[in-house]
Design a protein around this motif. Structure first.
Motif, PDB file in Angstrom:
ATOM      1  N   LYS A 197       0.586  -0.983   0.024  1.00 56.41           N
ATOM      2  CA  LYS A 197       0.467  -0.194  -0.128  1.00 56.41           C
ATOM      3  C   LYS A 197       0.673   0.805  -0.394  1.00 56.41           C
ATOM      4  O   LYS A 197       0.183   2.491  -0.540  1.00 56.41           O
ATOM      5  N   GLU A 198       2.053   1.568   0.630  1.00 55.94           N
ATOM      6  CA  GLU A 198       3.218   2.374   0.453  1.00 55.94           C
ATOM      7  C   GLU A 198       3.913   2.715  -0.964  1.00 55.94           C
ATOM      8  O   GLU A 198       4.015   3.237  -0.572  1.00 55.94           O
ATOM      9  N   GLY A 199       3.133   1.410  -1.871  1.00 52.59           N
ATOM     10  CA  GLY A 199       3.803   1.763  -3.037  1.00 52.59           C
ATOM     11  C   GLY A 199       5.686   1.514  -3.512  1.00 52.59           C
ATOM     12  O   GLY A 199       6.429   1.979  -3.804  1.00 52.59           O
ATOM     13  N   ILE A 200       6.266   0.050  -2.503  1.00 51.26           N
ATOM     14  CA  ILE A 200       7.392  -0.021  -2.270  1.00 51.26           C
ATOM     15  C   ILE A 200       7.194  -1.130  -3.586  1.00 51.26           C
ATOM     16  O   ILE A 200       7.149  -2.145  -3.201  1.00 51.26           O
ATOM     17  N   HIS A 201       8.216  -1.175  -4.327  1.00 51.19           N
ATOM     18  CA  HIS A 201       9.119  -1.580  -5.485  1.00 51.19           C
ATOM     19  C   HIS A 201      10.068  -1.959  -5.351  1.00 51.19           C
ATOM     20  O   HIS A 201      11.310  -1.178  -5.217  1.00 51.19           O
ATOM     21  N   LEU A 202      10.518  -3.244  -5.506  1.00 51.50           N
ATOM     22  CA  LEU A 202      11.406  -3.682  -5.391  1.00 51.50           C
ATOM     23  C   LEU A 202      12.781  -4.112  -7.314  1.00 51.50           C
ATOM     24  O   LEU A 202      11.121  -4.209  -8.161  1.00 51.50           O
ATOM     25  N   SER A 203      13.719  -3.936  -7.292  1.00 48.54           N
ATOM     26  CA  SER A 203      14.431  -3.392  -8.636  1.00 48.54           C
ATOM     27  C   SER A 203      14.896  -5.031  -8.505  1.00 48.54           C
ATOM     28  O   SER A 203      14.403  -6.093  -7.656  1.00 48.54           O
ATOM     29  N   SER A 204      14.726  -5.942  -9.458  1.00 45.37           N
ATOM     30  CA  SER A 204      15.600  -7.304 -10.425  1.00 45.37           C
ATOM     31  C   SER A 204      15.882  -7.801  -8.985  1.00 45.37           C
ATOM     32  O   SER A 204      16.374  -9.101  -8.725  1.00 45.37           O
ATOM     33  N   GLU A 205      17.161  -6.872  -8.460  1.00 46.02           N
ATOM     34  CA  GLU A 205      18.707  -7.362  -8.055  1.00 46.02           C
ATOM     35  C   GLU A 205      17.813  -7.839  -6.501  1.00 46.02           C
ATOM     36  O   GLU A 205      17.962  -8.171  -5.555  1.00 46.02           O
ATOM     37  N   GLU A 206      16.764  -6.263  -5.515  1.00 46.71           N
ATOM     38  CA  GLU A 206      16.501  -6.921  -4.613  1.00 46.71           C
ATOM     39  C   GLU A 206      15.079  -7.741  -4.447  1.00 46.71           C
ATOM     40  O   GLU A 206      15.514  -8.756  -3.566  1.00 46.71           O
ATOM     41  N   TRP A 207      14.942  -8.659  -5.598  1.00 42.37           N
ATOM     42  CA  TRP A 207      13.796  -9.036  -5.663  1.00 42.37           C
ATOM     43  C   TRP A 207      14.800 -10.685  -5.573  1.00 42.37           C
ATOM     44  O   TRP A 207      14.863 -11.497  -4.859  1.00 42.37           O
ATOM     45  N   LYS A 208      15.937 -10.970  -6.278  1.00 38.56           N
ATOM     46  CA  LYS A 208      16.986 -11.830  -5.883  1.00 38.56           C
ATOM     47  C   LYS A 208      17.632 -12.428  -4.456  1.00 38.56           C
ATOM     48  O   LYS A 208      17.617 -12.693  -3.916  1.00 38.56           O
ATOM     49  N   LEU A 209      17.611 -11.039  -3.447  1.00 39.48           N
ATOM     50  CA  LEU A 209      18.771 -10.606  -2.316  1.00 39.48           C
ATOM     51  C   LEU A 209      17.616 -11.580  -1.371  1.00 39.48           C
ATOM     52  O   LEU A 209      17.061 -12.439  -0.823  1.00 39.48           O
ATOM     53  N   PHE A 210      15.743 -11.063  -1.761  1.00 41.68           N
ATOM     54  CA  PHE A 210      14.873 -11.621  -1.189  1.00 41.68           C
ATOM     55  C   PHE A 210      14.558 -13.375  -1.656  1.00 41.68           C
ATOM     56  O   PHE A 210      14.152 -13.820  -0.083  1.00 41.68           O
ATOM     57  N   GLY A 211      14.872 -13.584  -2.688  1.00 39.92           N
ATOM     58  CA  GLY A 211      14.538 -14.854  -2.795  1.00 39.92           C
ATOM     59  C   GLY A 211      15.967 -15.311  -1.887  1.00 39.92           C
ATOM     60  O   GLY A 211      15.363 -16.639  -1.528  1.00 39.92           O
ATOM     61  N   ILE A 212      16.649 -15.436  -2.398  1.00 41.55           N
ATOM     62  CA  ILE A 212      18.234 -15.972  -1.584  1.00 41.55           C
ATOM     63  C   ILE A 212      17.894 -15.619  -0.148  1.00 41.55           C
ATOM     64  O   ILE A 212      18.332 -16.633   0.478  1.00 41.55           O
TER      65      ILE A 212
END
Length: 264
Positions: A197-212
């Motif tokens: 809701k706050e509009g936080i969007h992740l970059s592809s690199e951040e999604w990678k870190l999140f998955g790891i």
């Protein structure tokens, strides 16, 4: 946040989420030591990697989660107090979550309690596993509400709650793990929705870190749970008590020395 910081934070989360030592306190120290930036992604990451640790319980106790509908009803009964308490006192809880001082104090207080715990519940130490009734589940759920004070530890609160219901240490710890699944999933999903809701969007690199981070947290949590059950049944709670006191003291010393400690 770089990949090393992400992996270390995931290891800390996986090790401490299900141990009675407060994952919050450890995340504070780990973030301070590594100088992790207090960014929107850091907050998103430290909340979101809990999904990996939640999954570890389901995988480890797969058969237990599919044994009967009654099992889910008891978990729901135990979940109700925290759900109601969280809705009614959300603003007060959010205020407490800003207090590093509260984390340090609660770690110390909980440590003292854990040093005494083995003596308090020695009579139930060798009890056989008992049937957990609905009233037992509800009382354990009431104890879980204490975990809304940061530094208390959700697992510590629910394990103590189980011991008061004459569960042996192994059974109390396992029910604490089971109860973590709906509780942590609901709390984590709510926070993730707030980020959305706050509009936080992740970059592809951040999604990678999140998955790891989720993968590492999942693996480490499985190891931690297995090791904890074995240690607890043989040696009890005293070591965790002294450990909590040390971590709490470190946080308070750093806090009063003026270091910029934050709840990530």
């Amino acid at each position: 946040m770089n990949i090393i910081q992400a992996i270390v934070l995931a290891i800390v989360e996986g090790l401490t989420e299900f141990l009675p030592v407060s994952s919050t306190g450890h995340m504070i120290i780990a973030s301070w030591l590594m100088k992790v930036p207090n960014s929107d992604f850091t907050k998103f990451f430290t909340v979101g990697i809990q999904f990996g640790t939640i999954l570890s319980v389901v995988v480890l106790y797969f058969r237990r989660f599919f044994q009967s509908v009654n099992f889910y009803v008891k978990l729901f009964v135990a979940f109700i107090p925290a759900a109601v308490f969280g809705v009614l006192f959300s603003h007060q809880i959010d205020a407490l979550l800003e207090s590093v001082l509260t984390v340090g104090i609660m770690l110390l207080v909980g440590g003292i309690i854990f040093i005494l715990l083995d003596n308090w519940f020695r009579a139930t130490e060798n009890n056989r596993d008992k049937e957990i009734k609905y009233d037992n589940a509800f009382v354990i759920g009431l104890f879980q509400c204490l975990a809304m004070i940061p530094g208390t530890s959700r697992s510590a609160s629910t394990i103590i709650g189980g011991l008061t219901q004459k569960l042996n240490k192994k059974q109390a710890a396992e029910f604490s793990f089971f109860l973590a699944v709906p509780t942590m999933f609901a709390a984590t999903a709510k926070k993730m929705y707030d980020f959305y809701k706050e509009g936080i969007h992740l970059s592809s690199e951040e999604w990678k870190l999140f998955g790891i981070g989720n993968l590492v947290g999942f693996i480490v949590a499985i190891i931690a749970i297995r090791a904890f059950i074995g240690y607890l049944t043989k040696h009890g709670f005293k070591m965790f008590g002294w450990y909590r006191i040390i971590v709490g003291a470190v946080i308070l010393i750093l806090y009063f020395m003026g270091h910029d400690l934050q709840l990530v």
